[in-house]
Design a protein around this motif. Structure first.
Motif, PDB file in Angstrom:
ATOM      1  N   GLY A   1       5.260  12.096  -3.501  1.00 21.91           N
ATOM      2  CA  GLY A   1       5.675  10.776  -3.973  1.00 21.91           C
ATOM      3  C   GLY A   1       7.060  10.408  -3.457  1.00 21.91           C
ATOM      4  O   GLY A   1       7.300   9.267  -3.031  1.00 21.91           O
ATOM      5  N   LEU A   2       7.981  11.382  -3.480  1.00 21.67           N
ATOM      6  CA  LEU A   2       9.319  11.146  -2.944  1.00 21.67           C
ATOM      7  C   LEU A   2       9.271  10.915  -1.435  1.00 21.67           C
ATOM      8  O   LEU A   2      10.002  10.063  -0.899  1.00 21.67           O
ATOM      9  CB  LEU A   2      10.225  12.337  -3.271  1.00 21.67           C
ATOM     10  N   LEU A   3       8.398  11.654  -0.742  1.00 17.91           N
ATOM     11  CA  LEU A   3       8.225  11.430   0.700  1.00 17.91           C
ATOM     12  C   LEU A   3       7.739  10.002   0.950  1.00 17.91           C
ATOM     13  O   LEU A   3       8.191   9.328   1.888  1.00 17.91           O
ATOM     14  CB  LEU A   3       7.229  12.436   1.270  1.00 17.91           C
ATOM     15  N   ALA A   4       6.805   9.534   0.124  1.00 17.28           N
ATOM     16  CA  ALA A   4       6.287   8.176   0.285  1.00 17.28           C
ATOM     17  C   ALA A   4       7.391   7.136   0.077  1.00 17.28           C
ATOM     18  O   ALA A   4       7.405   6.094   0.740  1.00 17.28           O
ATOM     19  CB  ALA A   4       5.130   7.932  -0.686  1.00 17.28           C
ATOM     20  N   LEU A   5       8.337   7.407  -0.827  1.00 17.96           N
ATOM     21  CA  LEU A   5       9.464   6.492  -1.020  1.00 17.96           C
ATOM     22  C   LEU A   5      10.349   6.464   0.227  1.00 17.96           C
ATOM     23  O   LEU A   5      10.835   5.393   0.635  1.00 17.96           O
ATOM     24  CB  LEU A   5      10.278   6.904  -2.240  1.00 17.96           C
ATOM     25  N   LEU A   6      10.586   7.623   0.841  1.00 16.07           N
ATOM     26  CA  LEU A   6      11.343   7.659   2.106  1.00 16.07           C
ATOM     27  C   LEU A   6      10.597   6.910   3.201  1.00 16.07           C
ATOM     28  O   LEU A   6      11.209   6.189   4.012  1.00 16.07           O
ATOM     29  CB  LEU A   6      11.567   9.117   2.524  1.00 16.07           C
ATOM     30  N   TRP A   7       9.286   7.071   3.245  1.00 18.91           N
ATOM     31  CA  TRP A   7       8.447   6.338   4.198  1.00 18.91           C
ATOM     32  C   TRP A   7       8.596   4.836   3.977  1.00 18.91           C
ATOM     33  O   TRP A   7       8.763   4.077   4.939  1.00 18.91           O
ATOM     34  CB  TRP A   7       7.016   6.821   4.006  1.00 18.91           C
ATOM     35  N   LEU A   8       8.560   4.407   2.717  1.00 22.73           N
ATOM     36  CA  LEU A   8       8.706   2.989   2.404  1.00 22.73           C
ATOM     37  C   LEU A   8      10.054   2.472   2.894  1.00 22.73           C
ATOM     38  O   LEU A   8      10.142   1.364   3.452  1.00 22.73           O
ATOM     39  CB  LEU A   8       8.561   2.779   0.898  1.00 22.73           C
ATOM     40  N   ALA A   9      11.100   3.262   2.715  1.00 21.64           N
ATOM     41  CA  ALA A   9      12.427   2.852   3.185  1.00 21.64           C
ATOM     42  C   ALA A   9      12.465   2.739   4.709  1.00 21.64           C
ATOM     43  O   ALA A   9      13.109   1.832   5.261  1.00 21.64           O
ATOM     44  CB  ALA A   9      13.473   3.859   2.701  1.00 21.64           C
ATOM     45  N   ALA A  10      11.757   3.638   5.383  1.00 23.09           N
ATOM     46  CA  ALA A  10      11.761   3.642   6.851  1.00 23.09           C
ATOM     47  C   ALA A  10      11.068   2.421   7.435  1.00 23.09           C
ATOM     48  O   ALA A  10      11.422   1.957   8.525  1.00 23.09           O
ATOM     49  CB  ALA A  10      11.095   4.922   7.363  1.00 23.09           C
ATOM     50  N   VAL A  11      10.075   1.885   6.741  1.00 21.37           N
ATOM     51  CA  VAL A  11       9.304   0.764   7.293  1.00 21.37           C
ATOM     52  C   VAL A  11       9.678  -0.576   6.655  1.00 21.37           C
ATOM     53  O   VAL A  11       9.140  -1.614   7.052  1.00 21.37           O
ATOM     54  CB  VAL A  11       7.786   1.006   7.130  1.00 21.37           C
ATOM     55  N   TRP A  12      10.588  -0.567   5.692  1.00 23.54           N
ATOM     56  CA  TRP A  12      10.892  -1.779   4.942  1.00 23.54           C
ATOM     57  C   TRP A  12      11.376  -2.915   5.853  1.00 23.54           C
ATOM     58  O   TRP A  12      11.039  -4.087   5.659  1.00 23.54           O
ATOM     59  CB  TRP A  12      11.943  -1.491   3.875  1.00 23.54           C
ATOM     60  N   GLY A  13      12.168  -2.595   6.854  1.00 21.55           N
ATOM     61  CA  GLY A  13      12.747  -3.620   7.714  1.00 21.55           C
ATOM     62  C   GLY A  13      11.873  -4.035   8.879  1.00 21.55           C
ATOM     63  O   GLY A  13      12.341  -4.757   9.774  1.00 21.55           O
ATOM     64  N   MET A  14      10.627  -3.620   8.890  1.00 18.16           N
ATOM     65  CA  MET A  14       9.738  -3.957  10.002  1.00 18.16           C
ATOM     66  C   MET A  14       9.528  -5.464  10.109  1.00 18.16           C
ATOM     67  O   MET A  14       9.574  -6.191   9.118  1.00 18.16           O
ATOM     68  CB  MET A  14       8.375  -3.268   9.817  1.00 18.16           C
ATOM     69  N   GLN A  15       9.305  -5.920  11.342  1.00 21.70           N
ATOM     70  CA  GLN A  15       8.942  -7.306  11.570  1.00 21.70           C
ATOM     71  C   GLN A  15       7.435  -7.461  11.402  1.00 21.70           C
ATOM     72  O   GLN A  15       6.674  -6.591  11.811  1.00 21.70           O
ATOM     73  CB  GLN A  15       9.344  -7.740  12.978  1.00 21.70           C
ATOM     74  N   PRO A  16       6.972  -8.558  10.815  1.00 20.53           N
ATOM     75  CA  PRO A  16       5.520  -8.760  10.719  1.00 20.53           C
ATOM     76  C   PRO A  16       4.900  -8.773  12.108  1.00 20.53           C
ATOM     77  O   PRO A  16       5.415  -9.445  13.013  1.00 20.53           O
ATOM     78  CB  PRO A  16       5.400 -10.145  10.047  1.00 20.53           C
TER      79      PRO A  16
ATOM     80  N   ALA B   1       0.822  -1.205   0.000  1.00 17.38           N
ATOM     81  CA  ALA B   1       0.000   0.000   0.000  1.00 17.38           C
ATOM     82  C   ALA B   1       0.861   1.262   0.000  1.00 17.38           C
ATOM     83  O   ALA B   1       0.568   2.233  -0.716  1.00 17.38           O
ATOM     84  CB  ALA B   1      -0.922  -0.003   1.217  1.00 17.38           C
ATOM     85  N   VAL B   2       1.941   1.262   0.777  1.00 20.80           N
ATOM     86  CA  VAL B   2       2.850   2.423   0.787  1.00 20.80           C
ATOM     87  C   VAL B   2       3.489   2.607  -0.583  1.00 20.80           C
ATOM     88  O   VAL B   2       3.579   3.729  -1.103  1.00 20.80           O
ATOM     89  CB  VAL B   2       3.926   2.262   1.880  1.00 20.80           C
ATOM     90  N   ALA B   3       3.929   1.502  -1.185  1.00 19.73           N
ATOM     91  CA  ALA B   3       4.524   1.578  -2.528  1.00 19.73           C
ATOM     92  C   ALA B   3       3.509   2.092  -3.547  1.00 19.73           C
ATOM     93  O   ALA B   3       3.852   2.880  -4.446  1.00 19.73           O
ATOM     94  CB  ALA B   3       5.043   0.202  -2.945  1.00 19.73           C
ATOM     95  N   THR B   4       2.256   1.664  -3.417  1.00 23.20           N
ATOM     96  CA  THR B   4       1.208   2.119  -4.339  1.00 23.20           C
ATOM     97  C   THR B   4       0.978   3.618  -4.207  1.00 23.20           C
ATOM     98  O   THR B   4       0.786   4.316  -5.215  1.00 23.20           O
ATOM     99  CB  THR B   4      -0.103   1.360  -4.055  1.00 23.20           C
ATOM    100  N   ILE B   5       0.985   4.128  -2.979  1.00 29.42           N
ATOM    101  CA  ILE B   5       0.842   5.571  -2.784  1.00 29.42           C
ATOM    102  C   ILE B   5       1.988   6.309  -3.464  1.00 29.42           C
ATOM    103  O   ILE B   5       1.777   7.323  -4.150  1.00 29.42           O
ATOM    104  CB  ILE B   5       0.768   5.902  -1.278  1.00 29.42           C
ATOM    105  N   ALA B   6       3.207   5.821  -3.279  1.00 27.46           N
ATOM    106  CA  ALA B   6       4.365   6.484  -3.902  1.00 27.46           C
ATOM    107  C   ALA B   6       4.243   6.493  -5.423  1.00 27.46           C
ATOM    108  O   ALA B   6       4.434   7.537  -6.072  1.00 27.46           O
ATOM    109  CB  ALA B   6       5.651   5.775  -3.472  1.00 27.46           C
ATOM    110  N   ILE B   7       3.912   5.354  -6.004  1.00 26.90           N
ATOM    111  CA  ILE B   7       3.824   5.250  -7.468  1.00 26.90           C
ATOM    112  C   ILE B   7       2.693   6.125  -8.006  1.00 26.90           C
ATOM    113  O   ILE B   7       2.868   6.847  -9.005  1.00 26.90           O
ATOM    114  CB  ILE B   7       3.612   3.779  -7.876  1.00 26.90           C
ATOM    115  N   SER B   8       1.531   6.081  -7.355  1.00 25.32           N
ATOM    116  CA  SER B   8       0.390   6.854  -7.850  1.00 25.32           C
ATOM    117  C   SER B   8       0.673   8.354  -7.780  1.00 25.32           C
ATOM    118  O   SER B   8       0.322   9.101  -8.702  1.00 25.32           O
ATOM    119  CB  SER B   8      -0.874   6.513  -7.063  1.00 25.32           C
ATOM    120  N   LEU B   9       1.330   8.808  -6.727  1.00 25.43           N
ATOM    121  CA  LEU B   9       1.640  10.235  -6.618  1.00 25.43           C
ATOM    122  C   LEU B   9       2.660  10.676  -7.657  1.00 25.43           C
ATOM    123  O   LEU B   9       2.547  11.766  -8.237  1.00 25.43           O
ATOM    124  CB  LEU B   9       2.149  10.548  -5.207  1.00 25.43           C
ATOM    125  N   LEU B  10       3.661   9.839  -7.896  1.00 24.17           N
ATOM    126  CA  LEU B  10       4.651  10.189  -8.916  1.00 24.17           C
ATOM    127  C   LEU B  10       4.009  10.228 -10.302  1.00 24.17           C
ATOM    128  O   LEU B  10       4.344  11.083 -11.128  1.00 24.17           O
ATOM    129  CB  LEU B  10       5.805   9.185  -8.883  1.00 24.17           C
TER     130      LEU B  10
END
Length: 471
Positions: free
Chosen positions: A377-392, A283-292
């Motif tokens: 969109g760029l902010l959303a990419l930074l957000w995606l990077a910040a949460v990428w390593g999260m544990q399920p 969902a975060v990736a989709t937000i980034a792509i759609s905004l870009l």
């Protein structure tokens, strides 16, 4: 006998407080799709000031939410909620009678200063028993989603019929109706302590140091920053496609409806099939792509259909995150600390709305509408990077159980140790002052019979005036 069936006063309290919460949030959301269009001709209006007007409520909400919660503990829930609604009405009237952008900003900040979300949650907890409290809290979450969807449609229709001032007058009328609901429909309740509702200063340090919860706070901050910033640009982009502001409501209606339908299967996949992390990251990736995509130069040349399709994709991802983030907070928060975790989460949400409004207005003035979408969109990419390593997140459910007389002689430490020994109980916090235990459990493996030994029967503790369901 302990029952999970809602009692009469509980049903009235849930219906009244959910409707009160929803109408208040709807009043705040209704201006999102219209304010950027209807304030451009106001005295002193600049893109930055319009953005501040859009997100200004978030700053006062964030700053005053915790003080209002503390006041409700001391002065009483209904009195503080009533006072907060009074401030909301005052802010609506100020904005409705405004002749300058500065007055709109003042009105919006006054609207947000009635920061009673925590007090409403606490009153709902006062009104409900432990075994039905999860259902009660879920009703509030559902009401917020409904309020947002309705606001996207009603706001443009009201603005077309009555102007921007009419939107604010409508919010004032809804707030007055909420006051009547508060005093007439919501039953009186004793003030109780609930460690899982409201912000506890003793737990705050641990919550802020929890990296998993911090990722969720970053997420809701970024999500509402992006939403508010984009609504500086989206209405103006629709106008550039030749859609009159009067018709914007009919654009948002199918978009929100279809986005909701598309979101439901994804929520089921995340919750039922325990795929929360991939659904969340997707969902975060989709937000980034759609905004870009929305920010690409020449988006107007691709046609309205393509623009709306991408916008629909954005709303699917937004609604999915709005629905799943609170669930993730509930799963990640330690036993007995959900209220504090949600308090920090809500503060982050409102701060995001404020920063998004200011940032979206400034970006519009500096780089145009496409600049807003690209930056978000760029902010959303930074957000995606910040949460990428999260544990399920572990799929744990919260339980609040009243302690039986049979275990009253045990100390809190002994009780906690025995509760943790029950199959399916993963975390336990015993609060003697409340005579309850806060648990995190695995539903599939929980030994209900063993847990029942610790749970008090409710027949002899039913509050005066409470309706008992017919057997």
């Amino acid at each position: 006998m302990k029952t999970s069936q809602l009692l009469g006063p509980e049903r009235r309290a849930i219906a009244g407080l959910a409707s009160l919460y929803a109408t208040r949030m709807m009043g705040l959301f209704m201006v999102l799709p219209v304010l950027a269009l209807y304030t451009r001709d106001l005295a002193g209006a600049t893109p930055t000031l319009v953005g501040i007007a859009l997100g200004g409520y978030g700053l006062t909400q964030a700053v005053l939410q915790i003080p209002f919660g503390w006041l409700s503990d001391r002065l009483g829930r209904k009195a503080v909620i009533g006072f907060g609604l009074g401030l909301f009405i005052l802010g609506s009237v100020v904005a409705a009678t405004a002749t300058s952008i500065e007055m709109i900003i003042l009105g919006r900040c006054l609207q947000g200063s009635g920061a009673v979300a925590g007090a409403i949650m606490a009153l709902l907890a006062d009104q409900t028993r432990e075994e039905v409290r999860t259902v009660a809290m879920a009703s509030i979450g559902m009401s917020i989603g409904l309020a947002f969807a309705l606001a996207m449609v009603v706001g443009p229709l009201a603005a077309d019929a009555f102007g921007l001032s009419g939107v604010f007058w409508l919010t004032a009328v809804m707030a007055v109706a909420s006051l009547l609901v508060l005093w007439k429909l919501v039953p009186a309740a004793p003030k109780r302590q609930h460690q899982d509702v409201g912000l506890d200063r003793r737990q705050l340090k641990g919550i802020l140091a929890n990296s998993a919860l911090l990722r969720m706070d970053i997420s809701i901050f970024a999500l509402h920053m992006i939403l508010t910033a984009c609504f500086v640009a989206i209405p103006q982009q629709l106008v550039s496609f030749g859609i009159e502001p009067a018709h914007h409501g009919w654009v948002y209606l199918p978009l929100m409806g279809l986005a909701f339908v598309a979101m439901l299967p994804l929520v089921i996949v995340a919750e039922k099939y325990r795929r929360m992390k991939p659904v969340f990251l997707g969902a975060v990736a989709t937000i980034a792509i759609s905004l870009l995509l929305l920010g690409i130069e020449g988006i107007e040349d691709t046609g309205l259909t393509m623009f709306l399709a991408v916008l629909w994709l954005f709303f699917v991802a937004f609604n999915l995150l709005e629905a799943t983030l609170p669930s993730m907070i509930s799963k990640l928060a330690p036993a007995g600390a959900k209220g504090t975790a949600m308090g920090v989460y809500s503060t982050s949400q409102f701060l995001g709305a404020f920063v998004g409004g200011v940032g979206g207005g400034w970006l519009t003035g500096q780089f145009g509408l496409s600049g807003v979408f690209i930056a978000m969109g760029l902010l959303a990419l930074l957000w995606l990077a910040a949460v990428w390593g999260m544990q399920p997140p572990r799929h744990l459910a919260s339980e609040v159980v009243g302690l039986s007389r049979e275990v009253s002689h045990l100390s809190a430490v002994e009780l906690q140790s025995q509760l943790l020994a029950i199959a399916g109980v993963e975390e336990a916090l015993v609060v003697r002052e409340e005579q309850v235990a806060y648990l995190k459990v695995t539903r599939d493996t929980l030994d209900d019979k063993a847990l029942a030994h610790f749970t008090r029967q409710r027949d002899d503790e039913t509050p005066a005036g409470t309706e008992v369901p017919a057997s």
